[in-house]
Design an enzyme around this catalytic site. Structure first.
Site, PDB file in Angstrom:
ATOM      1  N   ARG A 109       0.874  -1.176   0.000  1.00  0.00           N
ATOM      2  CA  ARG A 109       0.000   0.000   0.000  1.00  0.00           C
ATOM      3  C   ARG A 109       0.907   1.220   0.000  1.00  0.00           C
ATOM      4  O   ARG A 109       1.697   1.413   0.929  1.00  0.00           O
ATOM      5  CB  ARG A 109      -0.911   0.015   1.222  1.00  0.00           C
ATOM      6  N   HIS A 136      -7.575   0.741  -6.198  1.00  0.00           N
ATOM      7  CA  HIS A 136      -7.763  -0.077  -4.996  1.00  0.00           C
ATOM      8  C   HIS A 136      -8.448  -1.384  -5.411  1.00  0.00           C
ATOM      9  O   HIS A 136      -9.604  -1.637  -5.073  1.00  0.00           O
ATOM     10  CB  HIS A 136      -8.594   0.691  -3.968  1.00  0.00           C
ATOM     11  N   GLN A 139     -10.155  -4.003  -2.844  1.00  0.00           N
ATOM     12  CA  GLN A 139     -11.434  -3.528  -2.317  1.00  0.00           C
ATOM     13  C   GLN A 139     -12.562  -3.853  -3.297  1.00  0.00           C
ATOM     14  O   GLN A 139     -13.640  -4.306  -2.907  1.00  0.00           O
ATOM     15  CB  GLN A 139     -11.368  -2.016  -2.077  1.00  0.00           C
ATOM     16  N   ASP A 231     -17.228   7.407  -1.333  1.00  0.00           N
ATOM     17  CA  ASP A 231     -15.947   7.320  -0.627  1.00  0.00           C
ATOM     18  C   ASP A 231     -15.639   8.719  -0.093  1.00  0.00           C
ATOM     19  O   ASP A 231     -16.293   9.704  -0.466  1.00  0.00           O
ATOM     20  CB  ASP A 231     -14.856   6.818  -1.603  1.00  0.00           C
ATOM     21  N   CYS A 271     -16.202   1.895   0.963  1.00  0.00           N
ATOM     22  CA  CYS A 271     -15.028   1.066   1.282  1.00  0.00           C
ATOM     23  C   CYS A 271     -14.586   1.230   2.733  1.00  0.00           C
ATOM     24  O   CYS A 271     -13.909   0.365   3.264  1.00  0.00           O
ATOM     25  CB  CYS A 271     -13.886   1.408   0.337  1.00  0.00           C
ATOM     26  N   ARG A 299     -13.367  -8.376   2.315  1.00  0.00           N
ATOM     27  CA  ARG A 299     -11.949  -8.135   2.009  1.00  0.00           C
ATOM     28  C   ARG A 299     -11.151  -9.402   2.343  1.00  0.00           C
ATOM     29  O   ARG A 299     -10.271  -9.816   1.592  1.00  0.00           O
ATOM     30  CB  ARG A 299     -11.406  -6.963   2.846  1.00  0.00           C
TER      31      ARG A 299
END
Ligand code: CP
Ligand code: NVA
Length: 312
Positions: A109, A136, A139, A231, A271, A299
Site C-alpha cells: 500500500r 484499490h 477492495q 468514498d 469502502c 476483504r
C-alpha cells in the site's frame, strides 16, 4: 487449469486480469468463505510468508491480509515504509530483489502507482496492490463479491458512484466494466476520474456488454441504481485539501433523499473509513440498505482467494 496460469501473477490492477480470471477469484472466495463458516480449515499456503508493505495507514487491509494469510496456513510480516531502508533512499528495485529472497508474496500500500509497478517488475514473487493513489483493486473484488451475494449476479446491474473521482472510482469502473455492469460516476468539475482511465474502462465495458459514464448530477447517476457507492472526499495524502474539498463536494452527500432515486432494493456501499455528515448521512450508512460491514468482511475472503491463486 486456470489456477496454473494465475500462479506467480501480480495483482496490481483489475484491468490486467481477464473477466474469467476475476470470476475465478470470486468463485474461490465464495467457496473458501463457505468452508470457513462451516469450520473447515484448508491451508493451501502452509509455511508461506507474505510481506505487507505499508506507506499509508490501514485498518481493514492490514487486518484482512494478516488474518487471511494465517487462515491459509502462512504468516504475514507487517513492514512499515517508515522503518525500511527505502526511507533512507534504498531503491525499489533493490528492495524488491531483497524481499524476493525471503518472502513468497508482497502486498503493498503506497502513494505512487508507478512504485507498485516498479516493485513488481523487479520482484520474482507475486505483488498485490493494497491501494495506491490511482487504484484499490482488492477492495473492488470484495465489493463485487458483496454485490454478487446480495443480487445473485453482476451483469446488467447499475452501480452509481457519487463523489471524488479517486482510486475507488477508478477500480470500480475497471471491475464493473469487466462484469458488464452499468457504472455511472457523478463528480463535480475538477474532481472527475482520470479521463484516460475512463476511456479504458469504457472500452472494456463495451467488450463485456456494460457501460461506463461520467456525469455531474448525483441524481442522474443514482436514478434506478442497484448499488449506490461513495468514498471520502479527501483521500490519504490529501489532508491539506480537506476544507477546499468539503466546499467542492457540497451537494454530493449520499442522503436518504438521494437514495430514494435508486431502485427500491438498492444497497449502499462504502469502502470505509467513512465520514458521517460529509460524503454520507449517518441514517444511510447506519440504515437497512447499508452493506458496508459485509464489504469489510469480504476483504478477507476476496484476498484469501487472490493469495491462494497467485501464491499456492
Ligand atoms: N477500505 C480500506 O482499504 O480500508 P483501510 O484503509 O482501513 O485498509
Ligand atoms: N480513497 C480512499 C480509500 C481508502 C480505503 C483513500 O485513498 O484514502
Amino acid at each position: 487449469m486456470r489456477v496454473m496460469t494465475l500462479k506467480g501473477r501480480d495483482f496490481i490492477s483489475l484491468h490486467d486480469w481477464s473477466r474469467d480470471e476475476l470470476a475465478e477469484v470470486l468463485e474461490l472466495a465464495q467457496w473458501q468463505k463457505a468452508r470457513l463458516k462451516a469450520g473447515i480449515r484448508d491451508e493451501p499456503l502452509k509455511g508461506k510468508q507474505l510481506g505487507m508493505y505499508f506507506a499509508k495507514p490501514s485498518t481493514r487491509t492490514r487486518l484482512s491480509f494478516e488474518v487471511g494469510i494465517r487462515q491459509l496456513g502462512g504468516q504475514g510480516l507487517f513492514l512499515s515504509a517508515q522503518d525500511l531502508q527505502v526511507r533512507r533512499g534504498e531503491s525499489i528495485a533493490d528492495t524488491a530483489r531483497v524481499m524476493s529472497r525471503y518472502l513468497d508474496g508482497i502486498m503493498i500500500r503506497t502513494f505512487s502507482h508507478q512504485e507498485v509497478v516498479e516493485l513488481a517488475e523487479w520482484a520474482t514473487i507475486p505483488v498485490i496492490n493494497g491501494l495506491t493513489d490511482e487504484e484499490h483493486p482488492c477492495q473492488v473484488v470484495a465489493d463485487l463479491l458483496t454485490i454478487l451475494e446480495r443480487f445473485g449476479r453482476l451483469e446488467g446491474l447499475k452501480l452509481a458512484y457519487v463523489g471524488d473521482g479517486n482510486n475507488m472510482a477508478h477500480s470500480l469502473m475497471d471491475g464493473g466494466a469487466k462484469f458488464g455492469m452499468h457504472v455511472v460516476v457523478a463528480s463535480p468539475e475538477g474532481y472527475k476520474p482520470d479521463p484516460a482511465r475512463v476511456l479504458r474502462a469504457q472500452m472494456t465495458a463495451a467488450q463485456h456488454g456494460g457501460k461506463v459514464e461520467v456525469v455531474t448530477d448525483p441524481v442522474v447517476a443514482v436514478s434506478g441504481a442497484h448499488v449506490v457507492y461513495t468514498d471520502v472526499w479527501a483521500s490519504m495524502g490529501q489532508e491539506d485539501e480537506a476544507e477546499k474539498r468539503k466546499a467542492a463536494f457540497a451537494g454530493y452527500q449520499v442522503t436518504a433523499e438521494l437514495m430514494r432515486h435508486a431502485a427500491p432494493e438498492a444497497i449502499f456501499m462504502h469502502c470505509l473509513p467513512a465520514h458521517r455528515g460529509e460524503e454520507v448521512a449517518a441514517e444511510v450508512i447506519d440504515g437497512p440498505q447499508s452493506a458496508v460491514f459485509d464489504e469489510a468482511e469480504n476483504r478477507l475472503h476476496a484476498q484469501k482467494a487472490i493469495m491462494t491463486l497467485t501464491m499456492a
